[in-house]
Design an enzyme around this catalytic site. Sequence first.
Site, PDB file in Angstrom:
ATOM      1  N   GLY A  35       7.728  36.694   6.012  1.00 37.84           N
ATOM      2  CA  GLY A  35       7.643  35.246   6.233  1.00 37.84           C
ATOM      3  C   GLY A  35       8.818  34.472   5.664  1.00 37.84           C
ATOM      4  O   GLY A  35       9.005  33.300   5.998  1.00 37.84           O
ATOM      5  N   ARG A  93       4.029  10.316   3.352  1.00 37.70           N
ATOM      6  CA  ARG A  93       2.865   9.517   2.953  1.00 37.70           C
ATOM      7  C   ARG A  93       2.533   9.682   1.470  1.00 37.70           C
ATOM      8  O   ARG A  93       1.849   8.865   0.888  1.00 37.70           O
ATOM      9  CB  ARG A  93       1.654   9.881   3.822  1.00 37.70           C
ATOM     10  CG  ARG A  93       1.769   9.285   5.211  1.00 37.70           C
ATOM     11  CD  ARG A  93       0.708   9.810   6.138  1.00 37.70           C
ATOM     12  NE  ARG A  93       0.956  11.187   6.528  1.00 37.70           N
ATOM     13  CZ  ARG A  93       0.158  11.915   7.299  1.00 37.70           C
ATOM     14  NH1 ARG A  93      -0.959  11.393   7.748  1.00 37.70           N
ATOM     15  NH2 ARG A  93       0.466  13.146   7.622  1.00 37.70           N
ATOM     16  N   HIS A 127       7.566   6.277   6.436  1.00 38.36           N
ATOM     17  CA  HIS A 127       6.240   5.716   6.133  1.00 38.36           C
ATOM     18  C   HIS A 127       6.374   4.479   5.236  1.00 38.36           C
ATOM     19  O   HIS A 127       5.679   3.488   5.426  1.00 38.36           O
ATOM     20  CB  HIS A 127       5.365   6.784   5.485  1.00 38.36           C
ATOM     21  CG  HIS A 127       4.036   6.256   5.073  1.00 38.36           C
ATOM     22  ND1 HIS A 127       3.111   5.816   5.986  1.00 38.36           N
ATOM     23  CD2 HIS A 127       3.483   6.072   3.858  1.00 38.36           C
ATOM     24  CE1 HIS A 127       2.032   5.387   5.347  1.00 38.36           C
ATOM     25  NE2 HIS A 127       2.246   5.528   4.057  1.00 38.36           N
ATOM     26  N   LYS A 189      -8.139  -1.266   6.058  1.00 31.79           N
ATOM     27  CA  LYS A 189      -8.671   0.103   6.181  1.00 31.79           C
ATOM     28  C   LYS A 189      -9.054   0.628   4.815  1.00 31.79           C
ATOM     29  O   LYS A 189      -8.357   0.383   3.833  1.00 31.79           O
ATOM     30  CB  LYS A 189      -7.601   0.997   6.820  1.00 31.79           C
ATOM     31  CG  LYS A 189      -7.996   2.456   6.944  1.00 31.79           C
ATOM     32  CD  LYS A 189      -6.958   3.259   7.729  1.00 31.79           C
ATOM     33  CE  LYS A 189      -5.847   3.787   6.848  1.00 31.79           C
ATOM     34  NZ  LYS A 189      -4.872   4.600   7.600  1.00 31.79           N
ATOM     35  N   ARG A 191     -10.143   4.332   2.884  1.00 29.63           N
ATOM     36  CA  ARG A 191     -10.313   5.782   3.024  1.00 29.63           C
ATOM     37  C   ARG A 191     -11.202   6.276   1.901  1.00 29.63           C
ATOM     38  O   ARG A 191     -10.815   6.193   0.732  1.00 29.63           O
ATOM     39  CB  ARG A 191      -8.960   6.493   2.931  1.00 29.63           C
ATOM     40  CG  ARG A 191      -8.169   6.515   4.223  1.00 29.63           C
ATOM     41  CD  ARG A 191      -7.125   7.631   4.155  1.00 29.63           C
ATOM     42  NE  ARG A 191      -6.130   7.549   5.210  1.00 29.63           N
ATOM     43  CZ  ARG A 191      -6.304   7.987   6.449  1.00 29.63           C
ATOM     44  NH1 ARG A 191      -7.458   8.509   6.823  1.00 29.63           N
ATOM     45  NH2 ARG A 191      -5.334   7.903   7.331  1.00 29.63           N
ATOM     46  N   ASP A 215       1.240   2.076  14.571  1.00 26.22           N
ATOM     47  CA  ASP A 215       1.260   2.804  13.298  1.00 26.22           C
ATOM     48  C   ASP A 215       2.524   3.663  13.238  1.00 26.22           C
ATOM     49  O   ASP A 215       3.229   3.815  14.240  1.00 26.22           O
ATOM     50  CB  ASP A 215      -0.002   3.685  13.221  1.00 26.22           C
ATOM     51  CG  ASP A 215      -0.498   3.852  11.792  1.00 26.22           C
ATOM     52  OD1 ASP A 215       0.249   3.523  10.854  1.00 26.22           O
ATOM     53  OD2 ASP A 215      -1.637   4.319  11.610  1.00 26.22           O
ATOM     54  N   ASP A 219      -1.877  11.253  12.944  1.00 29.20           N
ATOM     55  CA  ASP A 219      -2.104  12.591  12.415  1.00 29.20           C
ATOM     56  C   ASP A 219      -3.400  13.111  13.052  1.00 29.20           C
ATOM     57  O   ASP A 219      -3.374  13.707  14.131  1.00 29.20           O
ATOM     58  CB  ASP A 219      -2.168  12.522  10.880  1.00 29.20           C
ATOM     59  CG  ASP A 219      -2.188  13.889  10.233  1.00 29.20           C
ATOM     60  OD1 ASP A 219      -2.336  14.886  10.955  1.00 29.20           O
ATOM     61  OD2 ASP A 219      -2.070  13.981   8.989  1.00 29.20           O
ATOM     62  N   THR A 220      -4.546  12.832  12.463  1.00 31.33           N
ATOM     63  CA  THR A 220      -5.812  13.257  13.087  1.00 31.33           C
ATOM     64  C   THR A 220      -6.328  12.203  14.075  1.00 31.33           C
ATOM     65  O   THR A 220      -7.357  12.414  14.713  1.00 31.33           O
ATOM     66  CB  THR A 220      -6.893  13.453  12.017  1.00 31.33           C
ATOM     67  OG1 THR A 220      -7.134  12.180  11.389  1.00 31.33           O
ATOM     68  CG2 THR A 220      -6.479  14.454  10.959  1.00 31.33           C
TER      69      THR A 220
HETATM   70  C1  R5P Z   1      -1.339   5.884   6.675  1.00 31.30           C
HETATM   71  O1  R5P Z   1      -1.065   5.084   5.778  1.00 31.30           O
HETATM   72  C2  R5P Z   1      -0.491   6.088   7.881  1.00 31.30           C
HETATM   73  O2  R5P Z   1       0.309   4.969   8.140  1.00 31.30           O
HETATM   74  C3  R5P Z   1      -1.328   6.437   9.115  1.00 31.30           C
HETATM   75  O3  R5P Z   1      -2.201   5.361   9.381  1.00 31.30           O
HETATM   76  C4  R5P Z   1      -2.142   7.683   8.884  1.00 31.30           C
HETATM   77  O4  R5P Z   1      -1.376   8.684   8.304  1.00 31.30           O
HETATM   78  C5  R5P Z   1      -2.736   8.184  10.184  1.00 31.30           C
HETATM   79  O5  R5P Z   1      -3.498   9.313   9.888  1.00 31.30           O
HETATM   80  P1  R5P Z   1      -4.729   9.718  10.796  1.00 31.30           P
HETATM   81  O6  R5P Z   1      -4.219   9.717  12.219  1.00 31.30           O
HETATM   82  O7  R5P Z   1      -5.117  11.097  10.313  1.00 31.30           O
HETATM   83  O8  R5P Z   1      -5.798   8.721  10.567  1.00 31.30           O
END
Ligand code: R5P
Length: 309
Positions: A35, A93, A127, A189, A191, A215, A219-220
């Site tokens: 690897g 991030r 970011h 928002k 988390r 944004d 990511d997810t």
């Molecule tokens: C967070 O502060 C970033 O700006 C994005 O909002 C975040 O990373 C998006 O992640 P996900 O798509 O997993 O909610």
Amino acid sequence: MHLFSGSSHPALARALAQQLGCPLGNVTLKAFSCGERYVKFEDSIRGKDVYLLQTGTRNPDQDLMELFLMCQAARLSFAKTVHVVLPHFPYARQDRVAEPREPISAKLIASLLEHAGADHVVTLDLHSEQIQGFFSVPVDALDGRPIFAEYLKSKDLKDPVVVAPDAGGAKRAKKLADLMGADLAIMHKHRSAHHTAEILEVVGDIEGRTCILFDDIIDTAGTLAKAKQALVKRGAGKDIYAAATHAVFSGKAIENLTKAAFKEVIVTDSMPVKKNAVKGLKILTIAPMLARVLTHIESGKSVTEIYKK
Ligand code: R5P
């Protein structure tokens, strides 16, 4: 121009080389059976200004390790200047100690890049802008918003409002709104855990209007899916767009985006993304902008000028 590509995004490397009208340099990139990565420049780069293109994909550690090795190999081969072109900056991030006993991972990546031999870094839609301060070498932090603005303006949207899905993204969204001549709304928002987003408030007038959730990263897609629900609940118009620079699309991203059924999901090719990954996906290319930037750098011209045109 001496442009070499790591293995993270060959399609972008080809598009960039084509825009620049220069061939990609020869470099061997492979992995040992255990690897470990291996790199070797196949052309002499002694005394040359070299440009190393790599981006953060869903294998960020491998992308970074390969990039560190390319920087060091270039340095040990007497390259004059090592320019790192890293459109999606991995670990961006993690830019602060958000909770006790955490690392500042983005700062560590910056020092590792410098230590490996980078003299200059070109990156896109960081970011947070303060990541530039983690480097002691110069950073060109490029702005992808003109690319989004041009595309969105061409759609002649009815009564558009750009929506930041969290307070941290408000400045980012404001600039896009200004470029489009649109209004701004901001969400609050929360988390409760990594990858669990909850939208608590929406500040701004979104009722009956075309919303563009903007944004830096999908990511997810948990954030954007929840943000869309919040907009619908508060009476937004029927057309809700999702837009973000870096299409990471990990975990349940495709499922979340499909369920959310955005009018369009607009991203760039800062990292590899399949054309039909999700219904309504629009991929805007950054290759022409990157090519203009690298040409200006190579000829010692202002990069800021590019944004004034
Ligand atoms: C967070 O502060 C970033 O700006 C994005 O909002 C975040 O990373 C998006 O992640 P996900 O798509 O997993 O909610």
